[in-house]
Design a protein around this motif. Structure first.
Motif, PDB file in Angstrom:
ATOM      1  N   ILE A   1     -10.245 -10.113  -9.475  1.00 46.25           N
ATOM      2  CA  ILE A   1      -8.828 -10.291  -9.135  1.00 46.25           C
ATOM      3  C   ILE A   1      -8.751 -10.840  -7.721  1.00 46.25           C
ATOM      4  O   ILE A   1      -9.241 -10.216  -6.771  1.00 46.25           O
ATOM      5  CB  ILE A   1      -8.044  -8.975  -9.261  1.00 46.25           C
ATOM      6  N   PHE A   2      -8.169 -12.037  -7.592  1.00 45.53           N
ATOM      7  CA  PHE A   2      -7.919 -12.613  -6.283  1.00 45.53           C
ATOM      8  C   PHE A   2      -6.584 -12.060  -5.804  1.00 45.53           C
ATOM      9  O   PHE A   2      -5.533 -12.455  -6.287  1.00 45.53           O
ATOM     10  CB  PHE A   2      -7.869 -14.142  -6.369  1.00 45.53           C
ATOM     11  N   ASP A   3      -6.638 -11.123  -4.879  1.00 48.28           N
ATOM     12  CA  ASP A   3      -5.438 -10.407  -4.479  1.00 48.28           C
ATOM     13  C   ASP A   3      -4.536 -11.266  -3.594  1.00 48.28           C
ATOM     14  O   ASP A   3      -5.011 -12.147  -2.869  1.00 48.28           O
ATOM     15  CB  ASP A   3      -5.823  -9.127  -3.731  1.00 48.28           C
ATOM     16  N   ARG A   4      -3.254 -10.986  -3.666  1.00 43.72           N
ATOM     17  CA  ARG A   4      -2.258 -11.654  -2.830  1.00 43.72           C
ATOM     18  C   ARG A   4      -1.284 -10.603  -2.288  1.00 43.72           C
ATOM     19  O   ARG A   4      -1.095  -9.557  -2.921  1.00 43.72           O
ATOM     20  CB  ARG A   4      -1.503 -12.723  -3.628  1.00 43.72           C
ATOM     21  N   PRO A   5      -0.646 -10.858  -1.143  1.00 40.49           N
ATOM     22  CA  PRO A   5       0.287  -9.876  -0.587  1.00 40.49           C
ATOM     23  C   PRO A   5       1.455  -9.595  -1.526  1.00 40.49           C
ATOM     24  O   PRO A   5       1.849 -10.460  -2.324  1.00 40.49           O
ATOM     25  CB  PRO A   5       0.778 -10.553   0.705  1.00 40.49           C
ATOM     26  N   ASN A   6       1.983  -8.400  -1.433  1.00 42.45           N
ATOM     27  CA  ASN A   6       3.178  -8.006  -2.175  1.00 42.45           C
ATOM     28  C   ASN A   6       4.367  -8.106  -1.220  1.00 42.45           C
ATOM     29  O   ASN A   6       4.457  -7.330  -0.267  1.00 42.45           O
ATOM     30  CB  ASN A   6       3.013  -6.571  -2.687  1.00 42.45           C
ATOM     31  N   PRO A   7       5.309  -9.035  -1.434  1.00 45.50           N
ATOM     32  CA  PRO A   7       6.437  -9.172  -0.512  1.00 45.50           C
ATOM     33  C   PRO A   7       7.347  -7.945  -0.480  1.00 45.50           C
ATOM     34  O   PRO A   7       8.072  -7.739   0.493  1.00 45.50           O
ATOM     35  CB  PRO A   7       7.176 -10.407  -1.045  1.00 45.50           C
ATOM     36  N   ASN A   8       7.322  -7.137  -1.544  1.00 43.08           N
ATOM     37  CA  ASN A   8       8.065  -5.871  -1.566  1.00 43.08           C
ATOM     38  C   ASN A   8       7.113  -4.678  -1.419  1.00 43.08           C
ATOM     39  O   ASN A   8       7.391  -3.583  -1.917  1.00 43.08           O
ATOM     40  CB  ASN A   8       8.852  -5.745  -2.873  1.00 43.08           C
ATOM     41  N   GLY A   9       6.012  -4.902  -0.713  1.00 41.35           N
ATOM     42  CA  GLY A   9       4.964  -3.885  -0.649  1.00 41.35           C
ATOM     43  C   GLY A   9       5.114  -2.847   0.426  1.00 41.35           C
ATOM     44  O   GLY A   9       4.251  -1.986   0.584  1.00 41.35           O
ATOM     45  N   SER A  10       6.223  -2.867   1.182  1.00 39.35           N
ATOM     46  CA  SER A  10       6.374  -1.950   2.312  1.00 39.35           C
ATOM     47  C   SER A  10       7.016  -0.623   1.935  1.00 39.35           C
ATOM     48  O   SER A  10       7.143   0.267   2.772  1.00 39.35           O
ATOM     49  CB  SER A  10       7.210  -2.614   3.414  1.00 39.35           C
ATOM     50  N   TYR A  11       7.431  -0.486   0.664  1.00 41.75           N
ATOM     51  CA  TYR A  11       8.094   0.766   0.277  1.00 41.75           C
ATOM     52  C   TYR A  11       7.886   1.043  -1.209  1.00 41.75           C
ATOM     53  O   TYR A  11       7.438   0.171  -1.968  1.00 41.75           O
ATOM     54  CB  TYR A  11       9.583   0.710   0.611  1.00 41.75           C
ATOM     55  N   VAL A  12       8.198   2.273  -1.597  1.00 42.11           N
ATOM     56  CA  VAL A  12       8.097   2.717  -2.994  1.00 42.11           C
ATOM     57  C   VAL A  12       9.423   3.388  -3.345  1.00 42.11           C
ATOM     58  O   VAL A  12       9.912   4.231  -2.589  1.00 42.11           O
ATOM     59  CB  VAL A  12       6.935   3.718  -3.172  1.00 42.11           C
ATOM     60  N   ASP A  13      10.019   3.022  -4.502  1.00 39.91           N
ATOM     61  CA  ASP A  13      11.334   3.586  -4.807  1.00 39.91           C
ATOM     62  C   ASP A  13      11.661   3.392  -6.286  1.00 39.91           C
ATOM     63  O   ASP A  13      11.070   2.565  -6.978  1.00 39.91           O
ATOM     64  CB  ASP A  13      12.407   2.912  -3.951  1.00 39.91           C
ATOM     65  N   GLY A  14      12.634   4.174  -6.738  1.00 40.51           N
ATOM     66  CA  GLY A  14      13.130   4.059  -8.108  1.00 40.51           C
ATOM     67  C   GLY A  14      12.562   5.115  -9.034  1.00 40.51           C
ATOM     68  O   GLY A  14      11.596   5.817  -8.699  1.00 40.51           O
ATOM     69  N   PRO A  15      13.126   5.237 -10.224  1.00 44.97           N
ATOM     70  CA  PRO A  15      12.626   6.222 -11.195  1.00 44.97           C
ATOM     71  C   PRO A  15      11.269   5.814 -11.747  1.00 44.97           C
ATOM     72  O   PRO A  15      10.992   4.629 -11.945  1.00 44.97           O
ATOM     73  CB  PRO A  15      13.697   6.195 -12.295  1.00 44.97           C
ATOM     74  N   VAL A  16      10.414   6.793 -11.978  1.00 46.31           N
ATOM     75  CA  VAL A  16       9.116   6.555 -12.608  1.00 46.31           C
ATOM     76  C   VAL A  16       9.328   6.384 -14.110  1.00 46.31           C
ATOM     77  O   VAL A  16      10.107   7.109 -14.734  1.00 46.31           O
ATOM     78  CB  VAL A  16       8.150   7.724 -12.321  1.00 46.31           C
ATOM     79  N   LEU A  17       8.627   5.403 -14.696  1.00 53.55           N
ATOM     80  CA  LEU A  17       8.796   5.097 -16.116  1.00 53.55           C
ATOM     81  C   LEU A  17       8.467   6.288 -17.012  1.00 53.55           C
ATOM     82  O   LEU A  17       7.426   6.926 -16.880  1.00 53.55           O
ATOM     83  CB  LEU A  17       7.882   3.925 -16.500  1.00 53.55           C
ATOM     84  N   ASP A  18       9.369   6.571 -17.933  1.00 57.02           N
ATOM     85  CA  ASP A  18       9.106   7.472 -19.047  1.00 57.02           C
ATOM     86  C   ASP A  18       8.311   6.666 -20.071  1.00 57.02           C
ATOM     87  O   ASP A  18       8.815   5.669 -20.609  1.00 57.02           O
ATOM     88  CB  ASP A  18      10.431   7.953 -19.627  1.00 57.02           C
ATOM     89  N   THR A  19       7.067   7.059 -20.343  1.00 62.57           N
ATOM     90  CA  THR A  19       6.193   6.245 -21.201  1.00 62.57           C
ATOM     91  C   THR A  19       6.724   6.104 -22.635  1.00 62.57           C
ATOM     92  O   THR A  19       6.270   5.237 -23.369  1.00 62.57           O
ATOM     93  CB  THR A  19       4.771   6.823 -21.238  1.00 62.57           C
TER      94      THR A  19
END
Length: 383
Positions: free
Chosen positions: A157-175
């Motif tokens: 995997i050739f990694d690239r920056p995440n432009p929204n990578g500075s935070y974590v938010d929202g509901p966790v997926l119900d599988t």
């Protein structure tokens, strides 16, 4: 006063030049040729790429072929190899004029088959993501990982920056609500690069039958999660700039409602609207165009909310959704797609009941905090 003006201009230009220099110093994984060429030389290579797979403006396929790498097959995600096909439209290829076979992973065929993997000795994944659960490039990555594991093919995997990578938010997926727009028990904004997320998928046993991919991440240099990253190319047809990418986590939920998110305009994901929205201050008219064929409310004037011209604010908010629901005041505001985007059955009910954003956010715990703790062990970029 004039001296003060020139001083302010000097400071502004200095800050701008500094930001540009920081951008230039960020080198995605594809740039690290010394790290991966020894791994792919003299091998039959498969690529999972699209238009964002660039090294200083040159596509990865061209760069690798110029170095003598034998590319056998190229797999592409939603929006196709060129990144211009409209969302949700099945991607198909006829005869390719390239030296490699071009295979779509969007449509009926979302996972590389054993036959399609035949003849490949190593796979590379290099696609720019924007850091949300419902952005389908990470679903394509999941299936590529699974196919590699099942066929004993190593994956780079050739990694690239995440432009929204500075935070974590929202509901966790119900599988129970897993779909191609949400395959993993992660929040809407997961705060991980594709390389970090791939490690989590692998180690948490989320692949079919808990198979594991022989995985290697080629890291981005000179970036961490607190560094802003302006994408050098639009990651998909309807995310045209930094503002749309910053607003996307919040506004994509409107795709599960009767509202338009501005597809078919120059400002997709920077405005929302509907022909019957009661506040007529802002308006737009969607038209069919490349990347937005047959947009909702095509050729109809829509009224609604606008963020056009604002500075990007990297944060997730329910306020636009709550406000639009109250103003529209319609029983048909939500559609069946909303629950899959939200990843939970609760959010629609909470908004219909009139709960505040604070009340809704409280219901995301402890799952959100538990995810944040789990995430830490997979991070490759320390602040």
């Amino acid at each position: 006063m004039q001296r003060l003006y020139f001083l302010l201009v000097f400071i502004t230009l200095g800050c701008s030049n500094q930001a540009q220099e920081q951008q230039r110093s960020i080198l995605p994984g594809a740039y690290q040729t010394d790290d991966y060429l020894p791994l792919i030389e003299d091998k039959k290579v498969g690529l999972t790429v699209n238009h964002s797979s660039l090294i200083e403006g040159t596509h990865l396929t061209d760069s690798l072929q110029s170095l003598g790498i034998n590319i056998k097959k190229v797999f592409t995600p939603e929006h196709g190899f060129t990144g211009t096909i409209s969302d949700g439209v099945k991607v198909e290829y006829e005869n390719s004029e390239s030296s490699f076979e071009l295979i779509s992973l969007y449509g009926e065929n979302k996972k590389p088959s054993t036959e399609q993997m035949n003849g490949i000795e190593i796979m590379i994944f290099d696609i720019q993501d924007v850091g949300t659960r419902f952005y389908t490039y990470i679903s394509t990555m999941h299936y590529v990982m699974e196919a590699c594991a099942e066929n004993d093919i190593p994956l780079l995997i050739f990694d690239r920056p995440n432009p929204n990578g500075s935070y974590v938010d929202g509901p966790v997926l119900d599988t129970a609500l897993s779909s191609f727009v949400g395959m993993h028990p992660i929040p809407i904004v997961h705060g991980m690069t594709v390389g970090e997320l791939a490690q989590m998928i692998n180690e948490e046993g989320w692949l079919k039958n808990q198979v594991k991919t022989d995985l290697k991440i080629i890291k981005t240099r000179n970036w961490n999660h607190q560094k802003r990253y302006s994408l050098p190319v639009n990651p998909s047809p309807n995310l045209p700039n930094d503002l749309s990418i910053a607003l996307y986590p919040s506004l994509c939920l409107f795709e599960g409602t009767i509202m338009s998110v501005g597809r078919g305009t120059d400002y997709a994901f920077q405005q929302i609207g509907h022909p019957d929205y009661p506040d007529t201050t802002h308006s737009f008219t969607p038209v069919s165009r490349e990347g937005a064929k047959w947009p909702p409310y095509e050729d109809q004037r829509c009224y609604g909310l606008s963020w056009i011209g604002k500075q990007p604010s990297y944060a997730f908010s329910l306020q636009p959704l709550i406000e639009a629901y109250k103003k529209m005041n319609r029983d048909d505001f939500f559609n069946d797609y909303f629950k899959r985007l939200a990843g939970t059955n609760s959010l629609q009910k909470q908004i219909e009941e009139g709960q505040t954003e604070e009340e809704v956010r409280a219901s995301w715990e402890p799952a959100l905090s538990n995810f944040k703790k789990k995430r830490k062990q997979y991070l490759l970029y320390k602040d």
